[in-house]
Design a protein around this motif. Sequence first.
Motif, mmCIF file in Angstrom:
data_model
loop_
_atom_site.group_PDB
_atom_site.id
_atom_site.type_symbol
_atom_site.label_atom_id
_atom_site.label_comp_id
_atom_site.label_asym_id
_atom_site.label_seq_id
_atom_site.Cartn_x
_atom_site.Cartn_y
_atom_site.Cartn_z
ATOM 1 N N VAL A 102 30.509 -21.944 0.755
ATOM 2 C CA VAL A 102 31.889 -22.215 0.393
ATOM 3 C C VAL A 102 32.163 -23.713 0.432
ATOM 4 O O VAL A 102 32.732 -24.289 -0.496
ATOM 5 C CB VAL A 102 32.846 -21.463 1.341
ATOM 6 C CG1 VAL A 102 34.275 -21.889 1.102
ATOM 7 C CG2 VAL A 102 32.698 -19.977 1.150
ATOM 8 N N ILE A 103 31.697 -24.350 1.509
ATOM 9 C CA ILE A 103 32.077 -25.745 1.704
ATOM 10 C C ILE A 103 31.394 -26.657 0.693
ATOM 11 O O ILE A 103 32.034 -27.454 0.011
ATOM 12 C CB ILE A 103 31.748 -26.172 3.155
ATOM 13 C CG1 ILE A 103 32.701 -25.445 4.085
ATOM 14 C CG2 ILE A 103 31.872 -27.668 3.325
ATOM 15 C CD1 ILE A 103 32.301 -25.485 5.517
ATOM 16 N N LEU B 234 41.632 -28.906 -5.620
ATOM 17 C CA LEU B 234 40.486 -28.355 -6.329
ATOM 18 C C LEU B 234 40.854 -28.100 -7.778
ATOM 19 O O LEU B 234 41.775 -27.341 -8.055
ATOM 20 C CB LEU B 234 40.074 -27.034 -5.687
ATOM 21 C CG LEU B 234 39.255 -27.105 -4.416
ATOM 22 C CD1 LEU B 234 38.831 -25.716 -4.017
ATOM 23 C CD2 LEU B 234 38.044 -27.986 -4.609
ATOM 24 N N VAL C 192 29.371 -25.809 -2.115
ATOM 25 C CA VAL C 192 29.360 -25.434 -3.528
ATOM 26 C C VAL C 192 30.773 -25.291 -4.088
ATOM 27 O O VAL C 192 31.048 -25.717 -5.199
ATOM 28 C CB VAL C 192 28.559 -24.131 -3.721
ATOM 29 C CG1 VAL C 192 28.536 -23.748 -5.182
ATOM 30 C CG2 VAL C 192 27.150 -24.307 -3.195
ATOM 31 N N ASP C 193 31.685 -24.721 -3.294
ATOM 32 C CA ASP C 193 33.016 -24.456 -3.829
ATOM 33 C C ASP C 193 33.999 -25.594 -3.594
ATOM 34 O O ASP C 193 34.983 -25.710 -4.306
ATOM 35 C CB ASP C 193 33.601 -23.177 -3.204
ATOM 36 C CG ASP C 193 32.894 -21.941 -3.712
ATOM 37 O OD1 ASP C 193 32.071 -22.102 -4.628
ATOM 38 O OD2 ASP C 193 33.157 -20.852 -3.205
ATOM 39 N N ILE C 194 33.789 -26.415 -2.572
ATOM 40 C CA ILE C 194 34.765 -27.464 -2.287
ATOM 41 C C ILE C 194 34.215 -28.839 -2.637
ATOM 42 O O ILE C 194 34.823 -29.581 -3.402
ATOM 43 C CB ILE C 194 35.198 -27.428 -0.802
ATOM 44 C CG1 ILE C 194 35.824 -26.069 -0.483
ATOM 45 C CG2 ILE C 194 36.198 -28.541 -0.520
ATOM 46 C CD1 ILE C 194 36.259 -25.905 0.948
ATOM 47 N N ARG C 195 33.026 -29.183 -2.095
ATOM 48 C CA ARG C 195 32.561 -30.562 -2.309
ATOM 49 C C ARG C 195 32.067 -30.797 -3.724
ATOM 50 O O ARG C 195 32.409 -31.793 -4.336
ATOM 51 C CB ARG C 195 31.435 -30.878 -1.326
ATOM 52 C CG ARG C 195 31.982 -31.279 0.011
ATOM 53 C CD ARG C 195 30.913 -31.749 0.938
ATOM 54 N NE ARG C 195 31.370 -31.522 2.299
ATOM 55 C CZ ARG C 195 30.598 -31.543 3.357
ATOM 56 N NH1 ARG C 195 29.311 -31.790 3.231
ATOM 57 N NH2 ARG C 195 31.098 -31.328 4.545
ATOM 58 N N LEU C 196 31.264 -29.864 -4.234
ATOM 59 C CA LEU C 196 30.643 -30.113 -5.533
ATOM 60 C C LEU C 196 31.664 -30.297 -6.653
ATOM 61 O O LEU C 196 31.587 -31.282 -7.381
ATOM 62 C CB LEU C 196 29.636 -28.999 -5.847
ATOM 63 C CG LEU C 196 28.748 -29.254 -7.069
ATOM 64 C CD1 LEU C 196 27.944 -30.523 -6.860
ATOM 65 C CD2 LEU C 196 27.794 -28.080 -7.296
ATOM 66 N N PRO C 197 32.655 -29.395 -6.799
ATOM 67 C CA PRO C 197 33.630 -29.626 -7.879
ATOM 68 C C PRO C 197 34.356 -30.958 -7.717
ATOM 69 O O PRO C 197 34.619 -31.654 -8.702
ATOM 70 C CB PRO C 197 34.622 -28.467 -7.732
ATOM 71 C CG PRO C 197 33.972 -27.464 -6.887
ATOM 72 C CD PRO C 197 32.931 -28.144 -6.071
ATOM 73 N N VAL D 143 21.413 -22.930 -6.217
ATOM 74 C CA VAL D 143 22.454 -23.022 -7.242
ATOM 75 C C VAL D 143 21.809 -23.267 -8.590
ATOM 76 O O VAL D 143 22.139 -22.624 -9.590
ATOM 77 C CB VAL D 143 23.440 -24.164 -6.910
ATOM 78 C CG1 VAL D 143 24.345 -24.433 -8.099
ATOM 79 C CG2 VAL D 143 24.275 -23.805 -5.699
ATOM 80 N N LEU E 54 37.701 -28.788 -15.486
ATOM 81 C CA LEU E 54 36.515 -29.647 -15.396
ATOM 82 C C LEU E 54 35.760 -29.646 -16.724
ATOM 83 O O LEU E 54 35.310 -30.693 -17.197
ATOM 84 C CB LEU E 54 35.594 -29.151 -14.281
ATOM 85 C CG LEU E 54 35.719 -29.836 -12.926
ATOM 86 C CD1 LEU E 54 34.787 -29.194 -11.936
ATOM 87 C CD2 LEU E 54 35.404 -31.313 -13.036
ATOM 88 N N LEU F 207 32.013 -33.758 -8.747
ATOM 89 C CA LEU F 207 31.872 -33.790 -10.211
ATOM 90 C C LEU F 207 33.123 -34.380 -10.845
ATOM 91 O O LEU F 207 33.049 -35.153 -11.807
ATOM 92 C CB LEU F 207 31.620 -32.382 -10.755
ATOM 93 C CG LEU F 207 30.267 -31.776 -10.388
ATOM 94 C CD1 LEU F 207 30.150 -30.361 -10.919
ATOM 95 C CD2 LEU F 207 29.130 -32.631 -10.952
ATOM 96 N N SER G 209 37.919 -24.663 -12.824
ATOM 97 C CA SER G 209 36.691 -25.085 -13.505
ATOM 98 C C SER G 209 36.930 -25.264 -15.002
ATOM 99 O O SER G 209 36.277 -26.082 -15.645
ATOM 100 C CB SER G 209 35.566 -24.102 -13.238
ATOM 101 O OG SER G 209 36.013 -22.794 -13.447
#
Lengths: 352, 346
Positions: B61-62, B204, B64-69, B47, B210, B72, B207
């Motif tokens: 998906v799990i 979610l 990078v797309d769900i946990r990371l946002p 990443v 965010l 943050l 972005s």
Amino acid sequence: MLRSRSNSVSRALLFCATLFFLLSEAISAQADSSAQPPSPEMHDVTDGYGRTVRIPVNPSRIVSLAPSLTETVYALGVQDRLVGDTDYCDYPPEAQKKPKVGGVINPNLEQIAALRPDLVLLSKEGNMLDTVRALDSLHIPTYATDAHSVEQIISSTQRLADVLNASEAGKALSDDLQQRLQTLQVKLTGVPPRSVLFIVWPEPLMSVGKNTFVADALRRSGAASIVDSNQDWPQVSLEEVAKLQPDCLVFAASHTGSSGNDFESVAHRPGWQLLNAVRNRHYAVVSDAIIRPAPRIVSVIEDLARQLHPEVFQEKPDNERPSTPPTSPPFIKPIASPSRVSARSSEVQCVL
Amino acid sequence: MRPLTLGRLLLRCTILGLILFVVVVIALKLGAVQVSLYGLGRDLIRVLLHQSAGISTDYGVIVVDIRLPRILLAVVVGASLSVAGTSFQALLRNPLADPYVLGISSGAAVGSIIALMVENQLSISPEFAGLITPFGAFIGAAVTIAAVYFLGRRDGQMESTTLLLGGIITASFLSAIIMFLMSTLSGSNLRGASYWMMGSLSSLPPSSLLYFIGIGFIIAAGAIYTTSSDLNLLLAGEKEAMHLGVDVPRVRIVVYLAASILTGLAVSVSGAIGYVGLLVPHAMRMIFGSDHRMLIPASALGGAIALVIADTLARTVVAPSELPVGAVTAMVGAPFFIYLLRRRLA
């Protein structure tokens, strides 16, 4: 001590800028990574939110986020393609063994994504819009249903069957449901409806509004809810109920064991003795399927009609066909009111 | 206590920053779905190198797309709430003050409930649909901030006691409105509203949102940091601070507005998450002392650490179900706070 304030400010800004850089880095990467859709055959359908959704023609990995939808999937016989459901999906019992993705309003997105579904089923009434949006942003196809009457439950079952590429099973199921409702309606023709209070929750007292499918189900089983509210789950005052004096109380029993809304516990609450229905012990208990917009509601309607109007069913003891989807009428407690029953049977005989 | 030097400030912030980093990495690993540390490390490096095509789909998906946002979001919301809490405690000179004391969360709740109610009537293109509730909440917060500001003025100047009372009255008035609105809601709207009031990071965030709250945090927290020396003097009393050359009215307005904006931004994306804004500033004060030049960055980092931990617990304790993060912050925060309090007294 710090040398100067501007120095400290610039340091703080530097720190924040670093933080922000890392943040933006991560987000831009996230945006790149998510644009790789799989490529089975897709088509556009309109769902319960009125939006056009692009979903696979033959979904093979389905996740259901509402108990009613899980039931419908089983009723359509496509449960082999159901790869996950919620903690509350308890009917049929086999549904409890499917991998769980958490609750209805707060399903676990990770768990859903890990099941790699090609279609997630939601209900507009039960699930949160946030869930739909989160799944959209993960590029997981979703399809939502929305039903506010028994008629709509049947038509949305048919549409769901089309979406799940099980049109024929859907046709058979909905024809059967329609026919059973028709038979019941013929039987109840001319029978005056009994006024009832449907108890969703006794303390605070909650009932159903007139625009819900539950009120429609009550109507179809020869009952008229005394609550005339535009809200879906209105809170009702006992005073109002005592004024309107329902003829009968209707409870939805849960087979998972929460007996808080059972007749005995309600009858002993202060004030409830004001109700003739409580004093005369006029009550009916039906399966909690009555509060689920799923095909089983027709069985509940039949069951409630039997309990409320036993006289209508006396002549023909049992003509129910065995081919119907799993019926569960384990909560039939006949209403202890011999005088009423006899009075009614004479009326009914006149009608027939 | 030794005087604060630049070196010590940086050292402490670095230590807290490292703790935050470790906590974030652990939070990325933990969750309903098992992820190996090796796979996680490989994906994270990809990443950062913008080689996102190589990310294995399972983790991709799990993580990078769900946990990371979500993590943050927890970082920014936690930092915002505890910086806001620190500022309100100094501004109102009241140790019980938290970001919600002046009714901002109630205002945001009213805004979000109204947004929930009108949302279904409007036809909104999907790109903007996710922004309606946060937008409504932020408008609600902004209106409350303005109303409390005018209530808190006496003789044309903002006064701490008047501000506090005005805020508390506004909060209870708005709570009554919330109760009224909630009783008219039904179905998924009602559940949405009550879930929102418990505080949750589970939806979610788009972005764009965010970015928006990230930038908002930097500006508002930066503005508060510029007043940190003045806040130190303000601890001695407002008159004393004025005699020492602090422009007290200006400091009040800057801190009030910046802290309110921080709260409003945090609340509009996450609902009302309690205790972080109250406990973290006190915990940091017990550890690092009450010099705001140290306390404000420490609160930001400490709040981020606390909320990431709380949210990770909320995600994992009853997985695959989730706990409301507000319940976790209270359950974990209160005993920890008592421990700190006892340790300091001993």
